[in-house]
Design an enzyme around this catalytic site. Structure first.
Site, PDB file in Angstrom:
ATOM      1  NE  ARG A 242      -3.840  -2.204   2.320  1.00 14.21           N
ATOM      2  CZ  ARG A 242      -3.644  -3.436   2.787  1.00 14.21           C
ATOM      3  NH1 ARG A 242      -2.504  -3.743   3.382  1.00 14.21           N
ATOM      4  NH2 ARG A 242      -4.580  -4.361   2.672  1.00 14.21           N
ATOM      5  CE  LYS A 269      -8.274  -1.028   4.324  1.00 13.00           C
ATOM      6  NZ  LYS A 269      -8.721  -1.018   2.908  1.00 13.00           N
ATOM      7  CG  HIS A 332      -4.287   1.575  -3.971  1.00 16.14           C
ATOM      8  ND1 HIS A 332      -4.898   0.459  -4.480  1.00 16.14           N
ATOM      9  CD2 HIS A 332      -4.343   1.436  -2.626  1.00 16.14           C
ATOM     10  CE1 HIS A 332      -5.317  -0.319  -3.490  1.00 16.14           C
ATOM     11  NE2 HIS A 332      -4.978   0.255  -2.359  1.00 16.14           N
ATOM     12  NE  ARG A 335      -2.573  -2.805  -2.160  1.00 19.52           N
ATOM     13  CZ  ARG A 335      -2.245  -3.831  -1.369  1.00 19.52           C
ATOM     14  NH1 ARG A 335      -0.956  -4.099  -1.145  1.00 19.52           N
ATOM     15  NH2 ARG A 335      -3.165  -4.573  -0.797  1.00 19.52           N
ATOM     16  CG  HIS A 358      -6.332  -8.250  -0.296  1.00 19.85           C
ATOM     17  ND1 HIS A 358      -6.590  -8.663  -1.568  1.00 19.85           N
ATOM     18  CD2 HIS A 358      -5.993  -6.923  -0.402  1.00 19.85           C
ATOM     19  CE1 HIS A 358      -6.420  -7.663  -2.412  1.00 19.85           C
ATOM     20  NE2 HIS A 358      -6.052  -6.591  -1.721  1.00 19.85           N
ATOM     21  CE1 TYR A 368      -0.063 -17.806  17.221  1.00 21.79           C
ATOM     22  CE2 TYR A 368      -2.418 -17.410  16.939  1.00 21.79           C
ATOM     23  CZ  TYR A 368      -1.318 -17.540  17.759  1.00 21.79           C
ATOM     24  OH  TYR A 368      -1.460 -17.388  19.114  1.00 21.79           O
TER      25      TYR A 368
END
Length: 396
Positions: A242, A269, A332, A335, A358, A368
């Site tokens: 990002r 994010k 952006h 991406r 995401h 994890y």
């Protein structure tokens, strides 16, 4: 003798509390400090008890006598006036503890760790302005669907349709939390999205035409501006993180021996750690950059001060100066470019989604799996860097 208002006004405090009886167990207790308290002495189930009726003159003689008669009626019905008062007080306390605002703030305190600070501030402000003034004091079990919908429509009328939908979404999370903690039985926000206009999703402009991508990569390589800016632009397509993550990249996050960029959860994010494998091309750019900024905090410090990174806007200005419009490419967009082409190239969608960082719906699992598919992602990132080189070299 029964008391009179004239007699009460004439009462003077003594060294000790003094009781003046009116009859039927009602008396006025005058404290040494001058305070005058109405009290009722009565017997219930064989025990002598007392209850306070308030302070004179706030509670006058007439009202004190009315309260005495009401207490006597309760006693005749087998109800202890003192116990009833405590039950009423407890019910008010419970209602306050289960109000929509209290439950919402409780939910927020438990989930703020999963939200970016800027987003968390927006959510708090949204509820403070749009929800709490209207229904904050209501017990959450008594909140109606129309209460939430009316608040969402007020937001919609300002033109912030996406924010109105977000308000309903967060209310749903609060209601589900209230269900889990036994405060209500229903999520009254269910289905309310349908009552609002649909959100027009804006897609960030991204190049996917291979010829045009090659032109952009060559333009970046020959960019003659601030050197750290040039390095940031060269790394953007290779790393496809990002824009804010690239902008604020710090040297301490890079393990060049392990060939990894390890981003802490606080910068992400979705508030989960993230690993970006570093290709040979990326390591080469970092080696060029290190003599310039390696002794500081940021990879890409501002041209004015090393205490702050470059701005995303300045990176956009650089791209515009190369001849790429806002309808073609954004920061952006790197991406979107990577996602589109890697999927076209046949890479496993899970590898791509994990590399794009995401969101994982299951926060426990997400905590994890930041290293999930890491060997496969290493190969994919190196192949991606080689592929970008081939596009850059294919001038035809």
């Amino acid at each position: 003798m029964p008391l009179t208002d004239t007699a009460i006004r004439a009462l003077k405090p003594a060294e000790k509390s003094t009781k003046y009886f009116d009859g039927g167990g009602l008396y006025l207790e005058v404290a040494p400090g001058g305070g005058k308290w109405w009290r009722l002495k009565y017997r219930f189930q064989g025990k002598e008890k007392r209850i306070s009726f308030g302070v004179y003159p706030t509670i006058g003689l007439k009202e004190a006598r009315e309260r005495r008669e009401e207490a006597k009626r309760l006693i005749a019905q087998g109800v202890d006036p003192s116990a009833q008062r405590q039950a009423i007080k407890a019910s008010f306390t419970s209602a306050e503890a289960d109000s929509f605002e209290v439950v919402t703030r409780e939910w927020f305190d438990k989930h703020v760790v999963n939200l970016a600070p800027s987003y968390a501030k927006k959510v708090r402000s949204l509820f403070d302005r749009q929800i709490f003034p209207a229904v904050g004091a209501k017990p959450i079990a008594e909140v109606e669907p129309t209460d939430i919908l009316n608040a969402a429509r007020r937001v919609e009328q300002t033109g912030a349709i996406e924010t109105a939908h977000r308000l309903i979404q967060i209310c749903g999370q609060v209601f589900r939390y209230a269900i889990a903690t036994g405060r209500t039985k229903y999520d009254v926000s269910t289905g309310l999205h349908a009552a609002l206009p649909k959100v027009n999703v804006k897609h960030m402009a991204a190049l996917t035409d291979k010829k045009r991508i090659g032109q952009l990569l060559r333009a970046i390589d020959t960019y003659g501006g601030f050197f750290p800016m040039r390095c940031a632009l060269r790394l953007a397509p290779l790393l496809f993180v990002r824009p804010g993550e690239l902008q604020k990249a710090e040297w301490a996050e890079f393990d060049l021996t392990a060939k990894e960029w390890r981003l802490p959860a606080s910068k992400m994010k979705m508030r989960q750690r993230h690993i970006v494998p570093l290709s040979r091309q990326t390591l080469s750019i970092l080696a060029e950059l290190q003599p310039y900024t390696g002794n500081g905090r940021f990879l890409f410090p501002s041209i004015r001060t090393e205490a702050k990174p470059i701005s995303i806007e300045s990176m956009l200005v650089a791209i515009r100066s190369m001849g790429f419009t806002k309808d073609e490419m954004t920061m952006h967009g790197f991406r979107g470019m990577a996602s589109t082409l890697l999927n076209e190239m046949g890479y496993n969608r899970d590898w791509i989604e994990r590399q794009l960082a995401h969101g994982e719906r299951d926060h426990v699992r997400a905590a994890y799996n930041y290293a999930e598919h890491l060997p496969e992602r290493r190969r994919m990132m190196q192949n991606w860097a080689d592929y970008l080189d081939s596009l850059k070299a294919a001038k035809d």
